[in-house]
Design an enzyme around this catalytic site. Structure first.
Site, PDB file in Angstrom:
ATOM      1  N   HIS A  19       0.822  -1.217   0.000  1.00 39.91           N
ATOM      2  CA  HIS A  19       0.000   0.000   0.000  1.00 39.91           C
ATOM      3  C   HIS A  19       0.850   1.259   0.000  1.00 39.91           C
ATOM      4  O   HIS A  19       0.325   2.355   0.218  1.00 39.91           O
ATOM      5  CB  HIS A  19      -0.940   0.006   1.218  1.00 39.91           C
TER       6      HIS A  19
ATOM      7  N   CYS B  70       7.583  19.521 -11.525  1.00 39.46           N
ATOM      8  CA  CYS B  70       6.724  20.327 -12.420  1.00 39.46           C
ATOM      9  C   CYS B  70       5.980  21.422 -11.671  1.00 39.46           C
ATOM     10  O   CYS B  70       5.238  22.203 -12.263  1.00 39.46           O
ATOM     11  CB  CYS B  70       5.711  19.412 -13.130  1.00 39.46           C
TER      12      CYS B  70
ATOM     13  N   GLU C 137      -8.239 -10.217  18.070  1.00 43.14           N
ATOM     14  CA  GLU C 137      -9.653 -10.629  17.967  1.00 43.14           C
ATOM     15  C   GLU C 137      -9.831 -11.494  16.734  1.00 43.14           C
ATOM     16  O   GLU C 137      -8.934 -11.607  15.892  1.00 43.14           O
ATOM     17  CB  GLU C 137     -10.549  -9.383  17.861  1.00 43.14           C
TER      18      GLU C 137
HETATM   19  C1  BV8 Z   1      -7.907  -2.483  -5.739  1.00 41.63           C
HETATM   20  C2  BV8 Z   1      -4.447   3.736   2.072  1.00 41.63           C
HETATM   21  C3  BV8 Z   1      -8.655  -2.689  -7.968  1.00 41.63           C
HETATM   22  C4  BV8 Z   1      -3.176   4.166   2.589  1.00 41.63           C
HETATM   23  C5  BV8 Z   1      -5.616   1.652   2.222  1.00 41.63           C
HETATM   24  C6  BV8 Z   1     -11.897  -7.485  -4.141  1.00 41.63           C
HETATM   25  C7  BV8 Z   1     -10.777  -7.446  -4.967  1.00 41.63           C
HETATM   26  C8  BV8 Z   1     -10.149  -6.245  -5.237  1.00 41.63           C
HETATM   27  C9  BV8 Z   1     -10.613  -5.043  -4.663  1.00 41.63           C
HETATM   28  C10 BV8 Z   1     -11.721  -5.072  -3.844  1.00 41.63           C
HETATM   29  C11 BV8 Z   1     -12.355  -6.284  -3.576  1.00 41.63           C
HETATM   30  N1  BV8 Z   1     -13.391  -6.000  -2.740  1.00 41.63           N
HETATM   31  C12 BV8 Z   1     -13.413  -4.682  -2.468  1.00 41.63           C
HETATM   32  C13 BV8 Z   1     -12.424  -4.077  -3.145  1.00 41.63           C
HETATM   33  C14 BV8 Z   1     -12.141  -2.651  -3.116  1.00 41.63           C
HETATM   34  C15 BV8 Z   1     -11.180  -2.256  -1.997  1.00 41.63           C
HETATM   35  C16 BV8 Z   1     -11.457  -2.952  -0.693  1.00 41.63           C
HETATM   36  O1  BV8 Z   1     -10.811  -3.931  -0.359  1.00 41.63           O
HETATM   37  N2  BV8 Z   1     -12.409  -2.421   0.055  1.00 41.63           N
HETATM   38  C17 BV8 Z   1     -12.721  -2.981   1.358  1.00 41.63           C
HETATM   39  C18 BV8 Z   1     -12.970  -1.841   2.351  1.00 41.63           C
HETATM   40  C19 BV8 Z   1     -13.924  -3.879   1.205  1.00 41.63           C
HETATM   41  N3  BV8 Z   1      -9.818  -2.514  -2.393  1.00 41.63           N
HETATM   42  C20 BV8 Z   1      -9.167  -1.576  -3.097  1.00 41.63           C
HETATM   43  O2  BV8 Z   1      -9.693  -0.535  -3.477  1.00 41.63           O
HETATM   44  C21 BV8 Z   1      -7.714  -1.842  -3.439  1.00 41.63           C
HETATM   45  N4  BV8 Z   1      -7.557  -1.577  -4.832  1.00 41.63           N
HETATM   46  O3  BV8 Z   1      -8.130  -3.617  -5.509  1.00 41.63           O
HETATM   47  O4  BV8 Z   1      -8.003  -1.925  -6.971  1.00 41.63           O
HETATM   48  C22 BV8 Z   1      -8.317  -2.038  -9.245  1.00 41.63           C
HETATM   49  C23 BV8 Z   1      -7.759  -2.807 -10.257  1.00 41.63           C
HETATM   50  C24 BV8 Z   1      -7.473  -2.197 -11.457  1.00 41.63           C
HETATM   51  C25 BV8 Z   1      -7.714  -0.833 -11.640  1.00 41.63           C
HETATM   52  C26 BV8 Z   1      -8.244  -0.064 -10.617  1.00 41.63           C
HETATM   53  C27 BV8 Z   1      -8.558  -0.670  -9.415  1.00 41.63           C
HETATM   54  C28 BV8 Z   1      -6.780  -0.898  -2.695  1.00 41.63           C
HETATM   55  C29 BV8 Z   1      -6.760  -1.214  -1.249  1.00 41.63           C
HETATM   56  C30 BV8 Z   1      -5.791  -0.288  -0.509  1.00 41.63           C
HETATM   57  C31 BV8 Z   1      -6.585   0.782   0.161  1.00 41.63           C
HETATM   58  N5  BV8 Z   1      -5.720   1.658   0.930  1.00 41.63           N
HETATM   59  N6  BV8 Z   1      -4.977   2.611   2.853  1.00 41.63           N
HETATM   60  C32 BV8 Z   1      -3.385   4.750   3.944  1.00 41.63           C
HETATM   61  O5  BV8 Z   1      -3.930   5.881   4.042  1.00 41.63           O
HETATM   62  O6  BV8 Z   1      -3.020   4.064   4.891  1.00 41.63           O
HETATM   63  S1  BV8 Z   1      -6.333   0.428   3.110  1.00 41.63           S
HETATM   64  C33 BV8 Z   1      -6.083   0.552   4.776  1.00 41.63           C
HETATM   65  O7  BV8 Z   1      -6.624  -0.644   5.300  1.00 41.63           O
HETATM   66  C34 BV8 Z   1      -4.624   0.564   5.207  1.00 41.63           C
HETATM   67  O8  BV8 Z   1      -3.705   0.617   4.148  1.00 41.63           O
HETATM   68  C35 BV8 Z   1      -4.465  -0.761   5.935  1.00 41.63           C
HETATM   69  O9  BV8 Z   1      -3.249  -1.310   5.646  1.00 41.63           O
HETATM   70  C36 BV8 Z   1      -5.556  -1.560   5.351  1.00 41.63           C
HETATM   71  C37 BV8 Z   1      -5.979  -2.778   6.132  1.00 41.63           C
HETATM   72  O10 BV8 Z   1      -6.242  -2.394   7.455  1.00 41.63           O
HETATM   73  P1  BV8 Z   1      -5.474  -3.219   8.601  1.00 41.63           P
HETATM   74  O11 BV8 Z   1      -4.018  -3.071   8.383  1.00 41.63           O
HETATM   75  O12 BV8 Z   1      -6.004  -4.590   8.655  1.00 41.63           O
HETATM   76  O13 BV8 Z   1      -5.847  -2.384   9.878  1.00 41.63           O
HETATM   77  P2  BV8 Z   1      -7.221  -2.417  10.708  1.00 41.63           P
HETATM   78  O14 BV8 Z   1      -7.224  -1.233  11.611  1.00 41.63           O
HETATM   79  O15 BV8 Z   1      -8.375  -2.639   9.792  1.00 41.63           O
HETATM   80  O16 BV8 Z   1      -7.085  -3.740  11.597  1.00 41.63           O
HETATM   81  C38 BV8 Z   1      -6.073  -3.833  12.588  1.00 41.63           C
HETATM   82  C39 BV8 Z   1      -6.120  -5.253  13.085  1.00 41.63           C
HETATM   83  O17 BV8 Z   1      -5.060  -5.425  14.022  1.00 41.63           O
HETATM   84  C40 BV8 Z   1      -7.405  -5.599  13.827  1.00 41.63           C
HETATM   85  O18 BV8 Z   1      -7.832  -6.882  13.410  1.00 41.63           O
HETATM   86  C41 BV8 Z   1      -6.979  -5.619  15.298  1.00 41.63           C
HETATM   87  O19 BV8 Z   1      -7.709  -6.597  16.030  1.00 41.63           O
HETATM   88  C42 BV8 Z   1      -5.551  -6.049  15.179  1.00 41.63           C
HETATM   89  N7  BV8 Z   1      -4.686  -5.609  16.273  1.00 41.63           N
HETATM   90  C43 BV8 Z   1      -4.699  -4.435  16.956  1.00 41.63           C
HETATM   91  N8  BV8 Z   1      -3.678  -4.415  17.829  1.00 41.63           N
HETATM   92  C44 BV8 Z   1      -2.991  -5.579  17.665  1.00 41.63           C
HETATM   93  C45 BV8 Z   1      -3.633  -6.347  16.679  1.00 41.63           C
HETATM   94  N9  BV8 Z   1      -3.203  -7.561  16.293  1.00 41.63           N
HETATM   95  C46 BV8 Z   1      -2.096  -8.042  16.891  1.00 41.63           C
HETATM   96  N10 BV8 Z   1      -1.418  -7.377  17.857  1.00 41.63           N
HETATM   97  C47 BV8 Z   1      -1.833  -6.143  18.268  1.00 41.63           C
HETATM   98  N11 BV8 Z   1      -1.164  -5.494  19.241  1.00 41.63           N
END
Ligand code: BV8
Length: 246
Positions: free
Chosen positions: A119, A155, A219
């Site tokens: 990402h 640019c 979780e």
């Molecule tokens: C794309 C930006 C296609 C940077 C982010 C199926 C296939 C393909 C795409 C899709 C699909 N279904 C849906 C999509 C669209 C979309 C998507 O996935 N949407 C989701 C919401 C349903 N995907 C996209 O748009 C992707 N692009 O596929 O493009 C395409 C192809 C051709 C042409 C055009 C387009 C792009 C996805 C990237 C999005 N960008 N961020 C930024 O600002 O950071 S995503 C964002 O969420 C972050 O980058 C992060 O990395 C990512 C995932 O989040 P997590 O890292 O999991 O963090 P989260 O807070 O959610 O969870 C934390 C976890 O840690 C929890 O479970 C918690 O319990 C745990 N935890 C907490 N503390 C601890 C712990 N675990 C262990 N120890 C601890 N101490």
């Protein structure tokens, strides 16, 4: 828990190819806010309002204020024990590959080898207007940023964070590296809510290719029912305990 740690250590020790996917949970112990947790980033903002090219096109200053705030917060954070163990494994295991969704570069600062940042990075910018030199991006670690939004040095146009927003495709070589890394003996998914694709699909690809799959998370997630082993605990606690059993 101990039996699970012992089993995981045995699987890792026997593995020739080890792949580790990380999410925001790995950086949580460093003080980097996660996205969807209790105090998560998305609780104060809607992802769709900030982490999309449409949002940036509508209001680049607002999006940059969010990223500038995250950069300032992360500048004061250090890699934690989870990053250190993963970095050590990436240096010791010849076929260890690390794929991170995190944009904080804490894996980089921990010295992780064979790292793919699918990402992108908060510490890299690229030209929003797509000029030839600026499209490839450049590193900018200034905190605070003197002007918002920052300009492209090539640019003079708008600069954007060199991260992958929702609706944007991953950089081809990064997606290829991530998919290649699913051909492994052990696949660990650590600290991710397993919601964002294509990253969340990698554990399924690994399982389909015969990998032993394990999840380390505080979780349950949508991946918990898929993996061979689900370890509930903080990555910064579990990983050192697995490492001492290797
Ligand atoms: C794309 C930006 C296609 C940077 C982010 C199926 C296939 C393909 C795409 C899709 C699909 N279904 C849906 C999509 C669209 C979309 C998507 O996935 N949407 C989701 C919401 C349903 N995907 C996209 O748009 C992707 N692009 O596929 O493009 C395409 C192809 C051709 C042409 C055009 C387009 C792009 C996805 C990237 C999005 N960008 N961020 C930024 O600002 O950071 S995503 C964002 O969420 C972050 O980058 C992060 O990395 C990512 C995932 O989040 P997590 O890292 O999991 O963090 P989260 O807070 O959610 O969870 C934390 C976890 O840690 C929890 O479970 C918690 O319990 C745990 N935890 C907490 N503390 C601890 C712990 N675990 C262990 N120890 C601890 N101490």
């Amino acid at each position: 828990m101990t039996d699970k740690l012992q089993l995981l250590a045995e699987r890792i020790r026997a593995a020739r190819r080890l792949t580790i996917l990380t999410g925001a949970g790995v950086s949580a112990a460093s003080g980097v806010p996660t996205f969807r947790g209790q105090d998560g980033l998305w609780r104060h903002y809607r992802a769709e309002d900030l982490a999309t090219p449409e949002a940036f096109g509508r209001n680049p200053r607002l999006v940059w204020e969010w990223y500038a705030w995250r950069r300032e917060k992360i500048a004061g954070c250090r890699p934690n024990a989870a990053h250190e163990v993963i970095a050590a494994w990436s240096q010791v295991f010849p076929a260890c590959r690390v794929v991170t969704q995190n944009v904080d570069d804490l894996h980089v600062r921990a010295g992780t080898r064979n790292l793919t940042r699918i990402h992108g990075s908060l510490w890299e910018l690229s030209c929003w207007d797509g000029c030839a030199k600026g499209a490839a991006g450049w590193r900018d670690e200034r905190v605070p940023l003197r002007e918002l939004p920052p300009r492209c040095p090539h640019c003079g146009g708008l600069a954007r964070p060199a991260v992958v927003w929702f609706g944007e495709a991953l950089v081809g070589e990064n997606l290829r590296a991530a998919l290649e890394a699913t051909a492994c003996d052990v696949f660990l998914t650590i600290g991710t809510s397993a919601i964002v694709y294509p990253a969340a699909g990698l554990v399924h690809d690994a399982r389909r290719q015969g990998a032993f799959t394990a999840e380390i998370n505080l979780e349950a997630t949508p991946a918990s029912g898929t993996v061979d082993l689900a370890v509930h605990g903080g990555a910064e606690v579990v990983l050192p305990r697995v490492a001492e059993r290797l």
